[in-house]
Scaffold this active site. Structure first.
Site, PDB file in Angstrom:
ATOM      1  N   LYS A  76       0.804  -1.227   0.000  1.00 37.73           N
ATOM      2  CA  LYS A  76       0.000   0.000   0.000  1.00 37.73           C
ATOM      3  C   LYS A  76       0.840   1.281   0.000  1.00 37.73           C
ATOM      4  O   LYS A  76       0.431   2.291  -0.583  1.00 37.73           O
ATOM      5  CB  LYS A  76      -0.971  -0.005   1.176  1.00 37.73           C
ATOM      6  CG  LYS A  76      -2.033  -1.096   1.062  1.00 37.73           C
ATOM      7  CD  LYS A  76      -3.071  -1.009   2.158  1.00 37.73           C
ATOM      8  CE  LYS A  76      -4.113  -2.097   2.001  1.00 37.73           C
ATOM      9  NZ  LYS A  76      -5.215  -1.986   2.972  1.00 37.73           N
ATOM     10  N   ASP A 113      -9.864   2.526   1.416  1.00 38.80           N
ATOM     11  CA  ASP A 113      -9.864   1.975   2.767  1.00 38.80           C
ATOM     12  C   ASP A 113     -10.547   2.899   3.768  1.00 38.80           C
ATOM     13  O   ASP A 113     -11.165   2.433   4.724  1.00 38.80           O
ATOM     14  CB  ASP A 113      -8.435   1.699   3.240  1.00 38.80           C
ATOM     15  CG  ASP A 113      -7.881   0.382   2.728  1.00 38.80           C
ATOM     16  OD1 ASP A 113      -8.680  -0.482   2.329  1.00 38.80           O
ATOM     17  OD2 ASP A 113      -6.646   0.217   2.733  1.00 38.80           O
TER      18      ASP A 113
END
Length: 279
Positions: A76, A113
């Protein structure tokens, strides 16, 4: 599936990349929505070790059928850096879990997210509340950013490397956060979030004494393999509210699906989707 193995030509596809990746339920989630919406496309796992990540993106830039990917552990942070453009959300969080074509061979990074984490919390008011977050990686960054922007009063980040926890707090929740090693234990909090891989199948267990949590606290574990983690079992035994990892996974996948395939899955299908994922 190794990332170098391509699906049949002529069919659009997206994928989830990580190392490890075989445990991911993302192909089941996206596959369910593709079927429900009648979209002729595919979504799959792709195993991408960290040392292959740049080569992976270089290859996908050239593939006209590729619609994008979700990035999970450990990609990420690197995915944000390797993309040519960044959404405001990804830039603010400092991590990306969605990467997609942006035209002319460029890649755009985004972060679903934050919304995925908040979705199961609904309209819960976090103003004045105290939160504790386990972890300091890409998922934890999204969680701390979301909590800070939803108005949490104090955010304590616990991590195996306290310096990483301190840096995260100073960047995303300045003046409102504390940091410590995970061995320091919990502080009184209204919300506990495990945003680490601790407790996941194949990883080290998460050992925490939950007694410092405030009465009626919520325990939210983003781990979904296993779905019913030891942390959630302990929380239920204490009469605390629990939220499992499928909640965030489905929430963030909904936004990613819209980015990749241009249609938004209906939330009314979530009950059936969860039944399939847990069957």
């Amino acid at each position: 599936m190794n990332w170098r193995e391509l699906p049949p030509a002529g069919r659009p596809y997206a994928e989830v990349i990580g190392d490890p990746i075989s445990h991911s339920k993302s192909p089941d989630i996206h596959g369910f929505w593709l079927e429900r919406l009648g979209i002729d496309a595919a979504y799959r796992h792709a195993h991408v070790p960290a040392e292959d990540l740049e080569a992976y993106f270089d290859a996908r830039r050239k593939d006209p059928e590729w619609r994008g990917c979700n990035a999970t552990l450990p990609h990420k942070l690197a995915a944000l850096r390797l993309a040519d453009r960044r959404s405001a959300g990804a830039e603010a969080v400092g991590a990306a879990n969605c990467i997609m074509p942006a035209g002319d061979g460029a890649l755009l990074s985004d972060n679903s997210d934050v919304g995925g984490f908040l979705e199961p919390l609904g309209r819960d008011n976090l103003v004045g509340k105290r939160a504790a977050v386990i972890g300091a990686g890409g998922a934890a960054r999204a969680v701390v950013y979301a909590l800070a922007n939803r108005g949490a009063d104090r955010i304590t980040v616990l991590n195996r490397t306290p310096a990483k926890a301190r840096a995260l707090v100073d960047e995303l929740a300045p003046g409102r956060g504390d940091a410590a090693g995970i061995d320091a234990g919990l502080v009184p909090a209204d919300l506990l979030v495990n945003a680490s891989s601790l407790g996941m199948t194949g990883q080290a267990p998460l050992k925490l004494d939950l007694s410092p949590l405030l009465p009626g606290a919520t325990v939210y574990d983003i781990v979904y393999a296993p779905l019913d983690t030891a942390l959630l079992q302990d929380a239920r035994a204490r009469g605390l509210v629990t939220i499992d990892g499928l909640s965030m996974l489905i929430g963030q996948a909904r936004s990613a699906f819209s980015m990749f395939f241009g249609r938004e899955p209906a939330m009314t299908d979530d009950k059936l989707l969860r039944q399939r994922l847990t069957a």
